[in-house]
Scaffold this active site. Sequence first.
Site, mmCIF file in Angstrom:
data_model
loop_
_atom_site.group_PDB
_atom_site.id
_atom_site.type_symbol
_atom_site.label_atom_id
_atom_site.label_comp_id
_atom_site.label_asym_id
_atom_site.label_seq_id
_atom_site.Cartn_x
_atom_site.Cartn_y
_atom_site.Cartn_z
ATOM 1 N N LYS A 65 0.874 -1.176 0.000
ATOM 2 C CA LYS A 65 0.000 0.000 0.000
ATOM 3 C C LYS A 65 0.913 1.229 0.000
ATOM 4 O O LYS A 65 2.050 1.159 0.483
ATOM 5 C CB LYS A 65 -0.874 -0.039 1.264
ATOM 6 C CG LYS A 65 -1.803 1.147 1.440
ATOM 7 C CD LYS A 65 -2.939 1.149 0.434
ATOM 8 C CE LYS A 65 -3.726 2.461 0.455
ATOM 9 N NZ LYS A 65 -4.482 2.655 -0.800
ATOM 10 N N ALA A 102 -12.088 4.983 -3.300
ATOM 11 C CA ALA A 102 -11.526 6.273 -2.892
ATOM 12 C C ALA A 102 -11.005 6.087 -1.475
ATOM 13 O O ALA A 102 -11.548 6.605 -0.503
ATOM 14 C CB ALA A 102 -12.581 7.367 -2.951
ATOM 15 N N ASN A 128 -2.728 3.097 -13.235
ATOM 16 C CA ASN A 128 -3.449 3.287 -11.992
ATOM 17 C C ASN A 128 -4.935 3.384 -12.374
ATOM 18 O O ASN A 128 -5.289 3.185 -13.533
ATOM 19 C CB ASN A 128 -2.954 4.558 -11.283
ATOM 20 C CG ASN A 128 -3.148 4.465 -9.773
ATOM 21 O OD1 ASN A 128 -4.180 3.973 -9.299
ATOM 22 N ND2 ASN A 128 -2.172 4.917 -9.018
ATOM 23 N N THR A 129 -5.788 3.698 -11.435
ATOM 24 C CA THR A 129 -7.224 3.674 -11.714
ATOM 25 C C THR A 129 -7.680 4.874 -12.552
ATOM 26 O O THR A 129 -7.017 5.910 -12.586
ATOM 27 C CB THR A 129 -8.010 3.667 -10.396
ATOM 28 O OG1 THR A 129 -7.572 4.779 -9.607
ATOM 29 C CG2 THR A 129 -7.789 2.385 -9.634
ATOM 30 N N GLY A 148 -4.506 -6.834 -9.402
ATOM 31 C CA GLY A 148 -5.050 -5.893 -8.432
ATOM 32 C C GLY A 148 -6.337 -6.407 -7.819
ATOM 33 O O GLY A 148 -6.358 -7.449 -7.167
ATOM 34 N N GLY A 166 -10.494 -3.032 -12.294
ATOM 35 C CA GLY A 166 -11.194 -4.259 -12.641
ATOM 36 C C GLY A 166 -11.266 -4.475 -14.140
ATOM 37 O O GLY A 166 -10.801 -3.631 -14.923
ATOM 38 N N CYS A 217 -2.380 8.786 -7.999
ATOM 39 C CA CYS A 217 -3.545 8.516 -7.173
ATOM 40 C C CYS A 217 -4.612 9.576 -7.433
ATOM 41 O O CYS A 217 -4.381 10.760 -7.228
ATOM 42 C CB CYS A 217 -3.202 8.504 -5.686
ATOM 43 S SG CYS A 217 -4.674 8.144 -4.703
#
Lengths: 259, 308
Positions: free
Chosen positions: B47, B72, B194-195, B267, B219, B132
Site C-alpha cells: 500500500k 476512494a 493506476n485507476t 489488483g 477491474g 492517485c
Amino acid sequence: MQEYEAGIIRTEYCGENIYVIHLACKEIAREAVPGQFVQVKVGNSTDPFLRRTFSLYGVNRERGLVKLVIDVIGRGTEQITAVKRGQCLNIIGPLGKGFDRNINTSKPVVLVAGGIGVAPLLFLTESLQTSGHRQLFFFMGARTESAHNSFKELFPLKLEVYHSSDDGSVGYSGYISDLLEEKLDSIKPGVIYACGPHLMMKAVATIADKFGILCQVSLEERMACGLGACYGCAVRLRDGRMVRSCVDGPVFYAKEVKW
Amino acid sequence: MTKASMTQTLFGIEFKNPVIAASGTFGFGEEYRDFYDVSLLGGFVTKAVTPEPREGNPAPRIIETPSGMLNAIGLQNPGLKAFVNQILPRIANFDTNIIVNVAGSTADDYVAVCMELNGHDPVKALEINISCPNVKEGGIAFGNKPESVSFLIKKVREATTKPIIVKLSPNVTDIVSLATVAEDCGADAVSLINTITGMVINVEARKPMLANITGGLSGPAVRPVAVRMVYQVAKAVSIPIIGIGGIVSACDALEFLIAGASLVQTGCGMFVDPKLPLTVIGGIDAYMVRHHLGHVTEIIGSIGVTEA
Ligand SMILES: Cc1cc2nc3c(=O)[nH]c(=O)nc-3n(C[C@H](O)[C@H](O)[C@H](O)COP(=O)(O)OP(=O)(O)OC[C@H]3O[C@@H](n4cnc5c(N)ncnc54)[C@H](O)[C@@H]3O)c2cc1C
Ligand SMILES: Cc1cc2nc3c(=O)[nH]c(=O)nc-3n(C[C@H](O)[C@H](O)[C@H](O)COP(=O)(O)O)c2cc1C
Ligand code: FES
C-alpha cells in the site's frame, strides 16, 4: 480462513425474499464463531464483480454444515439464492472478529435485531443457549407482519422474543430501540448485542450508554476484499482511528464507534 | 513455481516469475498468507507509504461497478516510521521482491520516503505513485503534466539508488509522452495503469455513492484501456513496463505481456479470487508449453501488427 467450494444441501424460502441456505463446509462449521462472516462469489462472470458478504446464521459442527440467511435485494443475492441444490457456492471464511460471549455471563443477555441483522444474533443465541445461558431476551424489529413471518421459522422455540413493527401489525408499534428502552429497567441485562440498520444500532448504542450497559454491535460496512487488504471497509472509531471492519470487526464495542 | 523459463532480471532485480501483486490490493503482504506463501509471487507492491500516517477518506470508500469497482481509499497508511519500524521487520524475510509504493503531498514527501527506504535492504524497488486520483494534493497532481513528472522524478532519482518504477495515470491526454519523460529522468521502469477517475450516483438519494464523490475505477472494465496504453508506451520507451489493469486470468495477463509488458500486476481481481496470482503464473506456464516457448521473454512484445 480459506476458500471453499461448498455444496448446497438445501435452500428454504421463508417469504418476503428471505432465503436460508444450508451449505456443506466442515472447516468453517468447525472454526466459526457467532459474528463472523463469509464472502460468497457470485457466479463465474465478472459482472457482478465483487463477492457478497453474509454473516453466519448458524453452524452444525457434527454434520459440517453452515447456514446463511439471505435477503434478496439485488443481482448478487438473486444469483446466489438461485444456485440449485447439489451445486456449489465458492465461499471464503470464516472472516472477521465475532462477538465476545463472555461479558457479564451471570446476568441476562439482550439481543436486538433489525431485519436481516437477525442472522448473526441467532447464531449467537444458539451458542449462548448451548453453553447453558437461559436468560436471553431477543428484540426483533421488522417493517411489517409478513416480514416478521418470514423470520419466524429461524427462531429457536425456547426464546423470549419481543417484536416491533413499523406499522404496528405485530407487537410494539414503532422502533425496536424504543421498546428496548422501555424494557431495560426490568430486564437489567449485563450486555446488549445488536445488528441491523445503522440508525437502529446507533440508537441502541445511545441507550446502552445511557443505562451503562456494555453493548456490542455488528456493523454492515460495505466490503470489497473482506481480508484486510484494501482498506475499503473503514470505520471511524471514537479515538479517531479508521479501522477495517472486515478484520478489526465487524463486531465492535458500541462505545468505541464514532456514530 | 521457480521455473527457469519464467525468471527475468530487470533493473538489477531477479523476478522468479512475471506476476506481482498491485499496490493497495495486497495490504502489506500479510493479508493473503492463509491462502498461499507470498514467496510464490514475483513480488508484491505495498500500500502507498507517505511520510506521516494518513487516515484516508471518509466512508463509503468503495462501490461496485459493471465488471469492476470504484475506490476512494485516500492513501490510508500508518506512515513511514511505522512502516519501517513495525511492518518491514515482519515482512523483511519474505522470499520475494518487496516493492514499496511511495506517495506524498509534496515533492519533499516523496524524497523523504525514498531517502529513508534507501537504507533498507529488504526493499528491492520503489514504485512512485504519481497517479492517485483520490487525494487533493500530490498523487495525480504530479502525474498529469510533463514538467511536474520531470521535476518530481529527477528529485526522487537523486534521493535513492534503488530502482524506481514510475506508476503512470491513465487520466491524462498523452500517457506516452509522460512515460518518455519518466524514462529521460532516470526511471528504471514504468508501471501502468493506476485507476481511471469515475463516479456513481445513488439515484434514490440523488447523491454520490462515494463520500469522496469520485473514485478510481479498476477491474476488468478498464483492461482494454490499460492494454492499449501498455502497447503504445512499449513502442516509445526502452525501459521495462509493468502492465496493470483488470487482470482476472492468465489470458488477461498474456495480453499485457504480448503488448510489451515485462511484468504484470494483479489488483482488485484478487479480492474475488485470492489465489489469482498463482492461477496466472500457472496459466502463463501452460501457454508457454502449448506454444513451445522456452522463456517468458519470447512472449513479451511479441504482438504482430500491421499498422495501416
Ligand atoms: C458484515 C456483513 C454481514 C452481512 N450479513 C448479511 C446477511 O446475513 N444476510 C443478508 O441478506 N445480507 C447481509 N449483508 C448485506 C449483503 O452483503 C448485501 O445485501 C449484498 O451484498 C447485496 O448484494 P446484491 O448484489 O444483491 O445487491 P446490489 O446489486 O449490490 O444492490 C444493493 C441495493 O442497492 C440498490 N442500488 C444499486 N445501484 C443503485 C443506484 N445507482 N442508485 C440507488 N440504488 C442503487 C439496489 O437497488 C439494491 O437495493 C451483510 C453485509 C455485511 C457487510
Ligand atoms: C482498493 C484499491 C486501493 C488502491 N491503492 C493504491 C495505492 O495505494 N497506490 C497505487 O499506486 N495504486 C493503488 N491502487 C491501484 C492498483 O494498484 C491498480 O493500479 C489498479 O487497481 C488497476 O488494477 P486492477 O484493475 O487489476 O485492480 C488501488 C486500487 C484499489 C482497487
Ligand atoms: S474489505 Fe478490504 S480491507 Fe476490509
